[in-house]
Design an enzyme around this catalytic site. Structure first.
Site, PDB file in Angstrom:
ATOM      1  N   ASP A  36      86.857 -11.648  56.902  1.00  0.00           N
ATOM      2  CA  ASP A  36      86.955 -12.259  55.733  1.00  0.00           C
ATOM      3  C   ASP A  36      88.437 -12.142  54.831  1.00  0.00           C
ATOM      4  O   ASP A  36      88.847 -11.198  54.536  1.00  0.00           O
ATOM      5  CB  ASP A  36      85.876 -11.903  54.641  1.00  0.00           C
ATOM      6  CG  ASP A  36      84.639 -12.454  55.421  1.00  0.00           C
ATOM      7  OD1 ASP A  36      84.422 -13.487  56.165  1.00  0.00           O
ATOM      8  OD2 ASP A  36      83.721 -11.697  55.072  1.00  0.00           O
TER       9      ASP A  36
ATOM     10  N   HIS B 270      73.928 -19.705  32.272  1.00  0.00           N
ATOM     11  CA  HIS B 270      75.186 -20.055  31.744  1.00  0.00           C
ATOM     12  C   HIS B 270      75.054 -19.920  30.221  1.00  0.00           C
ATOM     13  O   HIS B 270      74.261 -20.006  29.789  1.00  0.00           O
ATOM     14  CB  HIS B 270      75.567 -21.368  32.257  1.00  0.00           C
ATOM     15  CG  HIS B 270      75.674 -21.785  33.675  1.00  0.00           C
ATOM     16  ND1 HIS B 270      76.010 -22.968  34.156  1.00  0.00           N
ATOM     17  CD2 HIS B 270      75.946 -20.820  34.552  1.00  0.00           C
ATOM     18  CE1 HIS B 270      76.088 -22.922  35.557  1.00  0.00           C
ATOM     19  NE2 HIS B 270      76.164 -21.438  35.742  1.00  0.00           N
TER      20      HIS B 270
ATOM     21  N   SER C 110      77.758 -26.509  36.893  1.00  0.00           N
ATOM     22  CA  SER C 110      79.216 -26.671  37.458  1.00  0.00           C
ATOM     23  C   SER C 110      79.568 -27.856  37.897  1.00  0.00           C
ATOM     24  O   SER C 110      80.602 -28.006  38.336  1.00  0.00           O
ATOM     25  CB  SER C 110      79.366 -25.460  38.506  1.00  0.00           C
ATOM     26  OG  SER C 110      79.224 -24.202  37.903  1.00  0.00           O
TER      27      SER C 110
ATOM     28  N   PHE D  99      85.018 -19.141  56.603  1.00  0.00           N
ATOM     29  CA  PHE D  99      85.153 -17.950  57.056  1.00  0.00           C
ATOM     30  C   PHE D  99      83.455 -17.381  56.787  1.00  0.00           C
ATOM     31  O   PHE D  99      83.461 -16.209  57.157  1.00  0.00           O
ATOM     32  CB  PHE D  99      85.867 -17.179  56.173  1.00  0.00           C
ATOM     33  CG  PHE D  99      87.103 -17.663  56.120  1.00  0.00           C
ATOM     34  CD1 PHE D  99      88.160 -17.742  57.365  1.00  0.00           C
ATOM     35  CD2 PHE D  99      87.798 -18.558  55.099  1.00  0.00           C
ATOM     36  CE1 PHE D  99      89.450 -18.250  57.486  1.00  0.00           C
ATOM     37  CE2 PHE D  99      89.306 -19.268  55.200  1.00  0.00           C
ATOM     38  CZ  PHE D  99      90.064 -18.935  56.461  1.00  0.00           C
ATOM     39  N   GLU D 100      82.588 -18.161  56.361  1.00  0.00           N
ATOM     40  CA  GLU D 100      81.134 -17.856  56.260  1.00  0.00           C
ATOM     41  C   GLU D 100      80.306 -18.994  56.371  1.00  0.00           C
ATOM     42  O   GLU D 100      80.889 -19.969  56.078  1.00  0.00           O
ATOM     43  CB  GLU D 100      81.069 -17.152  54.848  1.00  0.00           C
ATOM     44  CG  GLU D 100      81.403 -15.587  54.867  1.00  0.00           C
ATOM     45  CD  GLU D 100      80.954 -14.679  55.639  1.00  0.00           C
ATOM     46  OE1 GLU D 100      79.545 -14.671  56.076  1.00  0.00           O
ATOM     47  OE2 GLU D 100      81.538 -13.650  56.162  1.00  0.00           O
TER      48      GLU D 100
ATOM     49  N   GLU E  77      89.557 -21.922  43.148  1.00  0.00           N
ATOM     50  CA  GLU E  77      88.169 -21.813  42.563  1.00  0.00           C
ATOM     51  C   GLU E  77      87.819 -20.144  42.863  1.00  0.00           C
ATOM     52  O   GLU E  77      87.803 -19.873  44.100  1.00  0.00           O
ATOM     53  CB  GLU E  77      86.919 -22.713  42.824  1.00  0.00           C
ATOM     54  CG  GLU E  77      85.836 -22.087  42.221  1.00  0.00           C
ATOM     55  CD  GLU E  77      84.477 -22.582  42.888  1.00  0.00           C
ATOM     56  OE1 GLU E  77      83.534 -22.818  41.942  1.00  0.00           O
ATOM     57  OE2 GLU E  77      84.578 -23.066  43.980  1.00  0.00           O
TER      58      GLU E  77
ATOM     59  N   GLU F 110      80.106 -16.172  64.267  1.00  0.00           N
ATOM     60  CA  GLU F 110      80.198 -14.877  63.657  1.00  0.00           C
ATOM     61  C   GLU F 110      78.807 -14.152  63.771  1.00  0.00           C
ATOM     62  O   GLU F 110      78.733 -12.960  63.745  1.00  0.00           O
ATOM     63  CB  GLU F 110      80.773 -14.969  62.378  1.00  0.00           C
ATOM     64  CG  GLU F 110      81.024 -13.325  61.759  1.00  0.00           C
ATOM     65  CD  GLU F 110      81.910 -13.399  60.440  1.00  0.00           C
ATOM     66  OE1 GLU F 110      82.308 -12.462  59.791  1.00  0.00           O
ATOM     67  OE2 GLU F 110      82.036 -14.583  59.997  1.00  0.00           O
TER      68      GLU F 110
ATOM     69  N   ASP G 144      80.971 -16.463  38.781  1.00  0.00           N
ATOM     70  CA  ASP G 144      79.713 -16.987  38.615  1.00  0.00           C
ATOM     71  C   ASP G 144      78.456 -16.416  39.237  1.00  0.00           C
ATOM     72  O   ASP G 144      77.409 -16.214  38.428  1.00  0.00           O
ATOM     73  CB  ASP G 144      79.678 -18.636  38.753  1.00  0.00           C
ATOM     74  CG  ASP G 144      78.471 -19.369  38.398  1.00  0.00           C
ATOM     75  OD1 ASP G 144      78.183 -19.401  37.099  1.00  0.00           O
ATOM     76  OD2 ASP G 144      77.581 -19.901  39.449  1.00  0.00           O
TER      77      ASP G 144
ATOM     78  N   ASP H 197      84.614 -23.602  34.071  1.00  0.00           N
ATOM     79  CA  ASP H 197      83.957 -24.688  33.599  1.00  0.00           C
ATOM     80  C   ASP H 197      82.855 -24.451  32.816  1.00  0.00           C
ATOM     81  O   ASP H 197      82.530 -25.541  32.209  1.00  0.00           O
ATOM     82  CB  ASP H 197      82.941 -25.061  35.186  1.00  0.00           C
ATOM     83  CG  ASP H 197      82.518 -23.765  35.867  1.00  0.00           C
ATOM     84  OD1 ASP H 197      82.715 -22.673  35.226  1.00  0.00           O
ATOM     85  OD2 ASP H 197      82.092 -24.100  37.024  1.00  0.00           O
TER      86      ASP H 197
END
Length: 529
Positions: free
Chosen positions: A310, A458, A114, A294-295, A336, A239, A341, A382
């Site tokens: 989230d 892949h 990627s 967010f993470e 994205e 968090e 993936d 990709d």
């Protein structure tokens, strides 16, 4: 047979019988198919009038690992979630008028990764696997091959043209795909300086999180995961303060979130958010710069997502476009669907396909917030995965269900979705596992694979490119992957192709006629009879 096994077997039998539900009655009439084809034909004829406007806005949707088989399975899933057989469903990307194929190999890899691919479709040059934002002259993990081999991305070209720019991802914001838009790094795994070698640090290379804050400091919108790479080592996560694995990782002691905030102009409204409520509570009309993490690492799969903490991909896209559209010069946005993936790598087809459905939902939302007249939208991948859909399944067969017959070799059932390799390989008493005793409908079920690997790989085949909007017709046929950003830049009059844009807001597909060529055309093309 245990009670659990008996129940699963009964579910199997019922599922196979239900998979033979008759297809829609209208499909029995040849007129249905002829009318459908004629409507498609008329729509195709309209495409002869090309959209040659200048693209004010560019939106690139990247489905990480979204090969053609994934697109097909995603389409069926989307339809079945809506109570339909599924095969006849149209994805939002299916509605795009132009489709091409992209050759995904890296300069040093037949089956790509990627990072090298992101450099191709963002920076316009093919590169080595594992490297982002550098040419093929750079060698992975060798810091001293970086300088002089940096290549800029279409995000930077857009920024230099005065447009607003944004990056939205379901992975870490410093993962391979997003990082190629702003970083120049010989190792995609250098998320923070904690992952770098002492030699690389001493030679002056910078980690990707640092580059995100410093290389192009005025990116208007950055949304995704990756909090821990922004904070000093052992800083508790906001968090998950009790989970040491979520702590900050930086060895240099920098708080990059605070540095990002300080670098913004004093007269602009800048916001940092870390949960869904904060994001959706923003007054976007008042926000100029937004960073949302967010993470600590990648964002949670859509099927597992906490709706309080989230945001979904489509929610992030909606906020991003609201902020970016305030610029009268337009914008570039990279979106994205990165965990498609990850689902495939883990052998979890259900997770991967639900991620793809959510990305397609985001494509439709973005299309509704913009106009095809001045916005070029491109959806591509990709690379692919060794993911297959087969088994002579009946129309409307549950996408995560069984093939209609058992194997003629081992007499055991199998699902229509399989992997060429990966963690789903499992033997029971020296033979293939009998999945009639397994909950193959579970969201974390590992689809069976032919070759045992901890992580599925892949695939090397071409991937689809869907396009609509100004000059979308330039994406046609089979292309090298690095061709994609050149088309987007040409359509928007940014980067190296600008001469064709000097005459105004629209242009002919063959360029402006000179006076001499116009007179020549009238004289020689005038009918003589």
């Amino acid at each position: 047979m245990t009670m659990r096994a008996l129940l699963l077997f009964l579910v199997l039998v019922v599922e196979v019988s239900l998979s033979s539900v008759p297809f829609p009655e209208k499909e029995m009439d040849p007129k249905y198919w002829r009318d459908q084809a004629q409507e498609t034909l008329q729509n195709a004829l309209k495409l002869q009038k090309l959209n040659t406007n200048i693209a004010k806005n560019i939106i690139l949707f990247l489905g990480d690992g979204m090969g053609v088989a994934t697109v097909t399975a995603c389409r069926i899933l989307k339809g079945q979630l809506d109570g339909k057989p599924g095969e006849e469903t149209q994805l939002e990307m299916d509605k795009f008028p132009y489709v091409a194929l992209s050759k995904t190999y890296n300069t040093n890899a037949q089956v790509s990764d990627s990072a090298g691919t992101a450099t191709a479709y963002l920076c316009g040059v093919k590169a080595n696997e594992g490297t982002v934002g550098v040419s093929a002259a750079a060698v992975r993990a060798q810091c001293n091959t970086t300088k002089g081999n940096e290549v800029d991305s279409i995000l930077k070209w857009a920024k230099e043209a005065g447009k607003s720019v944004g990056v939205v991802t379901t992975t870490r914001v410093n993962h391979a795909t997003p990082s190629a838009s702003y970083a120049h790094c010989v190792d995609r795994d250098w998320f923070s300086d904690n992952e770098m070698s002492t030699e690389a640090i001493e030679q002056g290379c910078k980690d990707i999180a640092w580059q995100m804050v410093n290389n192009i400091p005025n990116i208007e919108v950055i949304l995704g995961g990756g909090r821990k790479y922004m904070y000093p080592k052992n800083t508790p996560d906001v968090e998950y303060p009790e989970d040491g694995k979520m702590n900050g990782t930086r060895l240099d002691g920098l708080n990059l979130t605070q540095i990002w905030l300080r670098k913004k102009p004093a007269n602009k409204v800048t916001r940092y958010v870390w949960n869904r409520n904060q994001l959706l509570g923003l007054k976007t009309q008042e926000v100029d710069y937004l960073l949302g993490l967010f993470e600590p690492g990648d964002m949670v799969y859509e099927l597992d997502r906490n709706n309080v903490t989230d945001p979904s991909l489509s929610e992030m896209v909606q906020v991003a476009i609201k902020i970016l559209t305030k610029n009268p010069k337009g914008f570039f946005l990279l979106v994205e669907g990165g965990r498609i993936d990850h689902g495939h790598h883990e052998g979890k087809a259900k997770q991967a396909l639900h991620e793809a459905v959510e990305m397609d939902r985001s494509v439709g939302l973005a299309g509704g917030m913009t106009t095809e007249k001045d916005t070029l939208m491109v959806v591509t991948a990709d690379h692919s995965h060794v993911f297959t859909l087969g088994g002579y399944t009946h129309r409307g067969n549950p996408i995560f269900g069984l093939a209609p017959t058992v194997s003629d070799i081992d007499k055991k059932p199998f699902t229509s979705i399989l992997y060429g390799n990966g963690p789903g390989f499992k033997l029971s008493n020296g033979a293939r596992e009998n999945i009639s005793t397994v909950d193959y409908g579970h969201q974390n079920y590992l689809a069976q694979s032919a070759v045992p690997l901890r992580m599925e790989t892949h695939g090397g085949e071409d991937v689809a490119v869907f396009a609509k909007g100004p000059l979308a017709h330039l994406l046609h046929g089979v292309h090298e992957q690095n061709y994609i950003p050149h088309v987007m830049a040409y359509a928007a009059c940014i980067g190296q192709n600008k001469d064709h844009c000097k005459s105004g807001a629209t242009r002919s597909s063959v360029g402006p006629l000179t006076l001499a060529s116009a007179i020549f055309s009238v004289f020689f093309l005038w009918p003589l009879d």
